[in-house]
Design an enzyme around this catalytic site. Structure first.
Site, short mmCIF file in Angstrom:
data_model
loop_
_atom_site.label_atom_id
_atom_site.label_comp_id
_atom_site.label_asym_id
_atom_site.label_seq_id
_atom_site.Cartn_x
_atom_site.Cartn_y
_atom_site.Cartn_z
N SER A 196 -21.19 43.43 74.79
CA SER A 196 -20.50 42.89 75.96
C SER A 196 -21.48 42.17 76.89
O SER A 196 -22.67 42.46 76.92
CB SER A 196 -19.79 44.00 76.73
OG SER A 196 -18.85 44.65 75.93
N1 SAM Z 1 -19.59 48.98 74.05
C1 SAM Z 1 -20.13 48.06 73.09
C2 SAM Z 1 -21.56 47.71 73.35
O1 SAM Z 1 -22.13 48.22 74.31
O2 SAM Z 1 -22.13 46.97 72.53
C3 SAM Z 1 -19.33 46.78 72.97
C4 SAM Z 1 -18.09 47.03 72.27
S1 SAM Z 1 -17.33 45.70 71.44
C5 SAM Z 1 -16.92 44.61 72.73
C6 SAM Z 1 -15.82 46.55 71.00
C7 SAM Z 1 -15.97 47.60 69.94
O3 SAM Z 1 -14.77 48.36 69.84
C8 SAM Z 1 -16.21 47.03 68.55
O4 SAM Z 1 -17.39 47.52 68.02
C9 SAM Z 1 -14.98 47.48 67.75
O5 SAM Z 1 -15.27 47.75 66.39
C10 SAM Z 1 -14.60 48.74 68.51
N2 SAM Z 1 -13.22 49.20 68.32
C11 SAM Z 1 -12.08 48.47 68.19
N3 SAM Z 1 -11.01 49.28 68.07
C12 SAM Z 1 -11.49 50.56 68.12
C13 SAM Z 1 -10.88 51.85 68.03
N4 SAM Z 1 -9.57 52.01 67.88
N5 SAM Z 1 -11.68 52.95 68.12
C14 SAM Z 1 -13.03 52.82 68.28
N6 SAM Z 1 -13.65 51.63 68.36
C15 SAM Z 1 -12.89 50.50 68.28
#
Ligand code: SAM
Length: 218
Positions: A65
């Site tokens: 992000s």
């Molecule tokens: N917090 C992260 C960082 O610091 O790098 C950024 C997160 S990224 C914008 C969103 C993440 O949410 C992705 O890695 C995606 O695979 C995950 N994601 C999507 N749906 C999800 C779910 N139902 N449960 C857990 N993770 C999920």
């Protein structure tokens, strides 16, 4: 590059100044951003972009992000040392490091197996040790509930009831809610059995998948 030299520290300092100008006021959030080396989450080819206020690809179609987004969500979470926090969407692990720097105990769940394994193996090398979990975080983590704080770092179509019910009394949920293109940042506070809801600006996240999220990638 795991090395953290004066150049990287200088760039981080500039980033913190920029975030302050953009309205981030919680000094503890800014301090954490000043401490966590963001460049170590970047491939060598993208290294020069590590301290720009932008989201970047981390593989598997996912992103680390934007620093402003991390700071904004963290500020709204009102993190206190000792808080038990659930992060949904581990991704690169950067957000989890910020929460750990602020003294929280962090449970983080990731739905993408490649990212889950990569981050689970990488973060301890930096000295950061959240509790990692692999699975669908749209339903929260009932076995470890209640949580003082829950942060969702992917865009949800609605606020899952399960997440609200896993908040402790006085707990706070911060979650981006909207369509696939843009989402309103929503903060829900559980107070005396009531839910207080606040809405902030629009952001653009990758979709929250799973049972209480979007059904397909796109
Ligand atoms: N917090 C992260 C960082 O610091 O790098 C950024 C997160 S990224 C914008 C969103 C993440 O949410 C992705 O890695 C995606 O695979 C995950 N994601 C999507 N749906 C999800 C779910 N139902 N449960 C857990 N993770 C999920």
């Amino acid at each position: 590059m795991l090395k953290d030299d004066y150049k990287q520290r200088g760039l981080r300092n500039k980033l913190v100044k920029k975030l302050r100008l953009k309205g981030i006021q919680d000094e503890r959030v800014l301090e954490a951003i000043n401490k966590v080396p963001r460049h170590v989450f970047f491939d060598d080819a993208l290294l020069v972009h590590a301290y720009e206020d932008k989201a970047f690809p981390i593989g598997e179609g996912q992103t680390i992000s934007q620093p402003f987004t991390v700071a904004f969500q963290t500020e709204k979470l009102e993190v206190k040392p000792g808080d038990k926090i659930l992060e949904i969407g581990t991704g690169s692990g950067y957000q989890a490091c910020i929460l750990l720097e602020m003294g929280a105990t962090v449970y983080t769940i990731e739905f993408n197996k490649v990212l889950y394994e990569r981050t689970r193996d990488f973060l301890p090398q930096l000295g950061y040790r959240p509790y990692f979990s692999y699975g669908d975080g749209s339903k929260g983590m009932p076995a470890k509930a209640p949580f003082d704080k829950i942060i969702v770092t992917a865009g949800a179509p609605f606020v899952p009831d399960e997440l609200v019910s896993q908040l402790a009394e006085g707990g706070i949920l911060v979650i981006p809610v909207g369509d696939r293109e843009r989402q309103l940042m929503v903060k829900i506070k559980k107070k005396d059995g009531q839910l207080l809801r606040e809405e902030f600006d629009y952001f653009a996240f990758v979709p929250l998948l799973g049972e209480q999220g979007w059904k397909k990638k796109g």
